[in-house]
Scaffold this active site. Structure first.
Site, PDB file in Angstrom:
ATOM      1  N   CYS A   2     -26.357 -61.017  -2.257  1.00 18.04           N
ATOM      2  CA  CYS A   2     -27.054 -60.154  -1.307  1.00 18.04           C
ATOM      3  C   CYS A   2     -26.202 -59.931  -0.061  1.00 18.04           C
ATOM      4  CB  CYS A   2     -28.411 -60.694  -0.898  1.00 18.04           C
ATOM      5  SG  CYS A   2     -29.566 -60.960  -2.243  1.00 18.04           S
ATOM      6  N   ARG A  27     -20.112 -58.995  -2.925  1.00 16.21           N
ATOM      7  CA  ARG A  27     -21.015 -60.141  -2.979  1.00 16.21           C
ATOM      8  C   ARG A  27     -21.910 -60.101  -4.212  1.00 16.21           C
ATOM      9  NH1 ARG A  27     -21.485 -62.820   1.910  1.00 16.21           N
ATOM     10  NH2 ARG A  27     -23.624 -63.439   1.535  1.00 16.21           N
ATOM     11  N   TRP A  75     -29.467 -58.857  -4.751  1.00 16.96           N
ATOM     12  CA  TRP A  75     -29.231 -59.467  -6.059  1.00 16.96           C
ATOM     13  C   TRP A  75     -30.529 -60.144  -6.449  1.00 16.96           C
ATOM     14  CZ3 TRP A  75     -28.959 -64.207  -8.625  1.00 16.96           C
ATOM     15  CH2 TRP A  75     -28.170 -64.245  -9.791  1.00 16.96           C
ATOM     16  N   ASN A 101     -31.832 -62.329   2.970  1.00 18.80           N
ATOM     17  CA  ASN A 101     -31.041 -63.065   1.985  1.00 18.80           C
ATOM     18  C   ASN A 101     -31.610 -64.467   1.875  1.00 18.80           C
ATOM     19  OD1 ASN A 101     -29.386 -60.843   1.916  1.00 18.80           O
ATOM     20  ND2 ASN A 101     -27.647 -61.833   2.920  1.00 18.80           N
ATOM     21  N   GLY A 102     -31.624 -65.015   0.665  1.00 24.29           N
ATOM     22  CA  GLY A 102     -32.131 -66.367   0.480  1.00 24.29           C
ATOM     23  C   GLY A 102     -33.400 -66.383  -0.338  1.00 24.29           C
ATOM     24  N   GLU A 481     -10.384 -73.057 -15.964  1.00 19.66           N
ATOM     25  CA  GLU A 481     -10.377 -71.902 -15.068  1.00 19.66           C
ATOM     26  C   GLU A 481     -10.040 -70.622 -15.822  1.00 19.66           C
ATOM     27  OE1 GLU A 481     -10.443 -69.388 -11.720  1.00 19.66           O
ATOM     28  OE2 GLU A 481     -11.471 -71.232 -12.317  1.00 19.66           O
ATOM     29  N   LYS A 485     -12.431 -67.280 -16.064  1.00 20.27           N
ATOM     30  CA  LYS A 485     -11.969 -65.986 -15.575  1.00 20.27           C
ATOM     31  C   LYS A 485     -12.176 -64.910 -16.634  1.00 20.27           C
ATOM     32  CE  LYS A 485     -10.871 -66.722 -12.341  1.00 20.27           C
ATOM     33  NZ  LYS A 485     -11.939 -66.987 -11.382  1.00 20.27           N
ATOM     34  N   GLU A 488     -15.964 -64.164 -17.064  1.00 17.76           N
ATOM     35  CA  GLU A 488     -16.550 -63.558 -15.873  1.00 17.76           C
ATOM     36  C   GLU A 488     -16.374 -62.046 -15.837  1.00 17.76           C
ATOM     37  OE1 GLU A 488     -16.465 -66.344 -11.944  1.00 17.76           O
ATOM     38  OE2 GLU A 488     -14.516 -65.793 -12.750  1.00 17.76           O
ATOM     39  N   HIS A 504     -13.223 -82.919 -32.928  1.00 16.45           N
ATOM     40  CA  HIS A 504     -14.566 -83.496 -32.807  1.00 16.45           C
ATOM     41  C   HIS A 504     -15.631 -82.400 -32.745  1.00 16.45           C
ATOM     42  CE1 HIS A 504     -13.077 -87.613 -32.226  1.00 16.45           C
ATOM     43  NE2 HIS A 504     -12.084 -87.031 -31.562  1.00 16.45           N
ATOM     44  N   LYS A 603     -20.455 -63.105  -5.277  1.00 19.72           N
ATOM     45  CA  LYS A 603     -19.297 -63.793  -4.713  1.00 19.72           C
ATOM     46  C   LYS A 603     -19.689 -65.129  -4.113  1.00 19.72           C
ATOM     47  CE  LYS A 603     -14.985 -64.076  -3.449  1.00 19.72           C
ATOM     48  NZ  LYS A 603     -13.965 -64.305  -4.481  1.00 19.72           N
TER      49      LYS A 603
END
Length: 608
Positions: A2, A27, A75, A101-102, A481, A485, A488, A504, A603
């Site tokens: 947001c 964001r 968002w 926001n929140g 990582e 990436k 995402e 395994h 973000k």
């Protein structure tokens, strides 16, 4: 997650709000809207989808006249993405407009109370409760009304409030969600992040939790929750405006990939003085450092992966046991903490909700905390005992690149510093590592000069469905990582495994045409990882290897090889990460996806 922007001044507000929101797109959001007071009433335009839709609806702001307004990119948390659930939200009389926001944790209780009083709600959001609460408690003074409402809210929030009965001011509030105030001769601003207002001002107030702000076109007054004035120092933002622009690159992500040598250099060089690592930000004596018996590294997402890499570095160089925890789990597992522990908190934004909460949990136990963050004045930076800034500059793309590699650089510095202080790292090794550390940015620049092979392979594998990343030792951290990436930004299913775990279970998923990426930079483990790659190749996998430039023998096993400049084993994560970032980028571009703003992602994750 947001974004909020607000303006009150001498210019038309709507174009400024739209410009500010466009700078907050990184964001992550699914809808956008703005409110502007025209001298008689509050006019709202909002819509599901991108800011370009909002611009079209209001003809780039021309339809909304007025010099005071607030805007928002949402968002979705409470209620699906829709025009109705978009912010700003209004009270029943459309005299109060709120952006938020929140999360308001007790919104259902408050909503039920208001419904019993006859209030009717239009949306499914928790934010509309704030607007209706403002209406219920409004006493003619917007500031005292805000104080009454805040006393009844539970949760995290940054709020921007516009009231038709108090049209010459904006009220803003911060609690556990980022919010800054911008100051200029032509008006004043609120924003969730610096890029939204950097075009207009470099002078900001960085708000603390529980602070309430009254903005007029001529000034700003800050209060505590008791409405007592608070004095704050102005912070001067040193970023160049161009740092938040694409600078000729097609995407912010590609620009930020190319900025990595500078970000790493800026993180390392100020802390190397006269042949020694000097971390002035760490206010611990040599005796205190020697008394550390255990380190916890706590983070989320890519920062967690940096922590996994940091574990190998710190343990080997300082011989201190290191545990790496996901922040969302750390605070709930009742960790064993005492005065001999150090908790290292890693967060690019410094606002990550789970990470902030984990740090606060550590501080409750009286444990010293060290933050590794990028954003100056962020919540984590302000609350930690010590702060190691990464100096990566603004990172706009949602998927981190330079934020991650600068975190690695900071952890390399810290590991060497601890090893030197605790006398667990010999002077000869220390000097050799320091020399290598200082030339890592040059090696990264060399690596970025040859991207064509990576692009070729990415285009070849545009249709891939499943990818497996394998690594041993520090290469396993890089695999984590690299896998994140790829998923995402290209939405390809990928998994990372410590290569020894292949037999395994995961090997059952290998079939003809499966792409397996082997990260092979640890010379002592070459034979082990090659054996794993032979196993998957014999089952039909296509093998891509990322390895040091002198390891040409890998070509006997791998179908395709990305070579990286050779460096010391503990530093290889910095080299191997770059081609894998580029691979993820080129796959996503070839698929036609929005690289900078991948779906469903934000973000800065400022809610749990």
């Amino acid at each position: 997650m947001c974004g909020i922007v607000g303006y009150i001044g001498n210019q038309e507000a709507a174009p400024i709000l739209l410009e500010g929101l466009s700078k907050l797109e990184y964001r992550g959001y699914d809808s956008a809207g703005i409110s502007v007071f025209d001298g008689e009433k509050i006019n709202v335009i909002k819509t599901k989808g991108k800011i370009k839709n909002l611009r079209s609806l209001c003809h780039d702001g021309a339809d909304l006249k007025g010099t005071v307004g607030i805007g928002h990119t949402r968002w979705a948390t409470h209620g699906a993405p829709s025009d109705v659930n978009s912010h700003p939200h209004l009270n029943a009389g459309e005299t109060i407009s709120v952006v938020h926001n929140g999360i308001i944790e007790n919104y259902l209780t408050l909503k039920k109370k208001l419904e019993n009083k006859g209030y009717v709600f239009q949306s499914e959001t928790d934010t509309e409760v704030v607007a209706q609460m403002m209406d219920y408690y409004f006493d003619g003074d917007i500031l005292s009304t805000v104080a009454k409402v805040l006393a009844r809210l539970e949760g995290s929030y940054a709020l921007g409030i516009l009231c038709a009965d108090n049209p010459d001011e904006i009220i803003a509030v911060k609690k556990d969600s980022p919010l800054i105030v911008g100051l200029s001769d032509d008006g004043n601003f609120i924003a969730s992040d610096i890029p939204a207002i950097l075009k207009y001002t470099r002078k900001v107030y960085i708000l603390e939790d529980g602070e309430i702000v009254r903005l007029t076109k001529d000034g700003v007054t800050i209060y505590n929750m008791d409405l007592e004035p608070v004095h704050k120092e102005v912070t001067e933002i040193m970023w160049d405006v161009s740092a938040a622009e694409k600078g000729g690159y097609e995407h912010f992500m590609m620009k930020e990939i190319h900025e990595q040598p500078k970000a790493v250099r800026d993180t390392i060089h100020p802390r190397v003085k006269d042949g020694k690592i000097v971390i002035d930000e760490l206010h611990m004596s040599e005796e205190q450092l020697k008394e550390i018996h255990r380190i916890y590294i706590v983070a989320c997402g890519s920062a967690y992966h940096a922590g996994v890499s940091g574990k190998y570095v710190i343990e080997q160089l300082s011989r201190i046991p290191v545990e790496v925890d996901l922040a969302s789990e750390f605070r709930y597992r009742n960790p064993i903490l005492d005065e001999h522990c150090l908790v290292i908190i890693i967060s690019q934004s410094g606002e990550t909700a789970d990470t902030l909460a984990a740090m606060r949990e550590a501080k409750k136990h009286g444990v010293r905390t060290l933050a590794v963050v990028n954003v100056v004045g962020s919540s984590i930076a302000r609350e930690a005992d010590d702060v190691l800034y990464t100096w990566a500059g603004p990172e706009i793309a949602v998927a981190t690149t330079k934020g991650y590699t600068s975190q690695l650089a900071a952890l390399y510095l810290l590991g060497m510093y601890l090893g030197q202080t605790r006398r667990t790292l010999s002077q000869e090794d220390y000097e050799q590592m320091l020399n290598e550390l200082e030339i890592l940015p040059d090696k990264m620049e060399k690596l970025l000069e040859s991207k064509e092979d990576i692009q070729y392979l990415a285009n070849r594998y545009i249709g891939l469905k499943n990818v497996f990343f394998l690594g041993r030792g520090i290469d396993y951290a890089t695999a984590l990582e690299a896998s994140l990436k790829l998923k995402e930004i290209s939405y390809v299913h990928s998994e990372a495994y410590a290569a020894g775990e292949l037999k395994h279970g995961p090997i059952a998923l290998i079939e003809k045409g499966t792409l397996v990426v082997g990260i092979v930079t640890q010379e002592a483990l070459y034979g082990k990882i090659v054996s794993n790659l032979v196993e998957v190749k014999s089952r039909g996998a296509f093998v891509l290897a990322v390895t040091n430039e002198d390891n040409t023998a890998i070509e006997k096993t791998a179908d395709f090889v990305f070579y990286v400049p050779k460096t010391m084993p503990l530093f290889t994560g910095l080299m191997a990460t770059v081609p894998l970032q580029l691979f993820a980028y080129y796959v996503a571009v070839a698929k036609g996806y929005d690289v900078d703003q991948p779906r469903n992602l934000a973000k800065s994750v400022t809610v749990e």
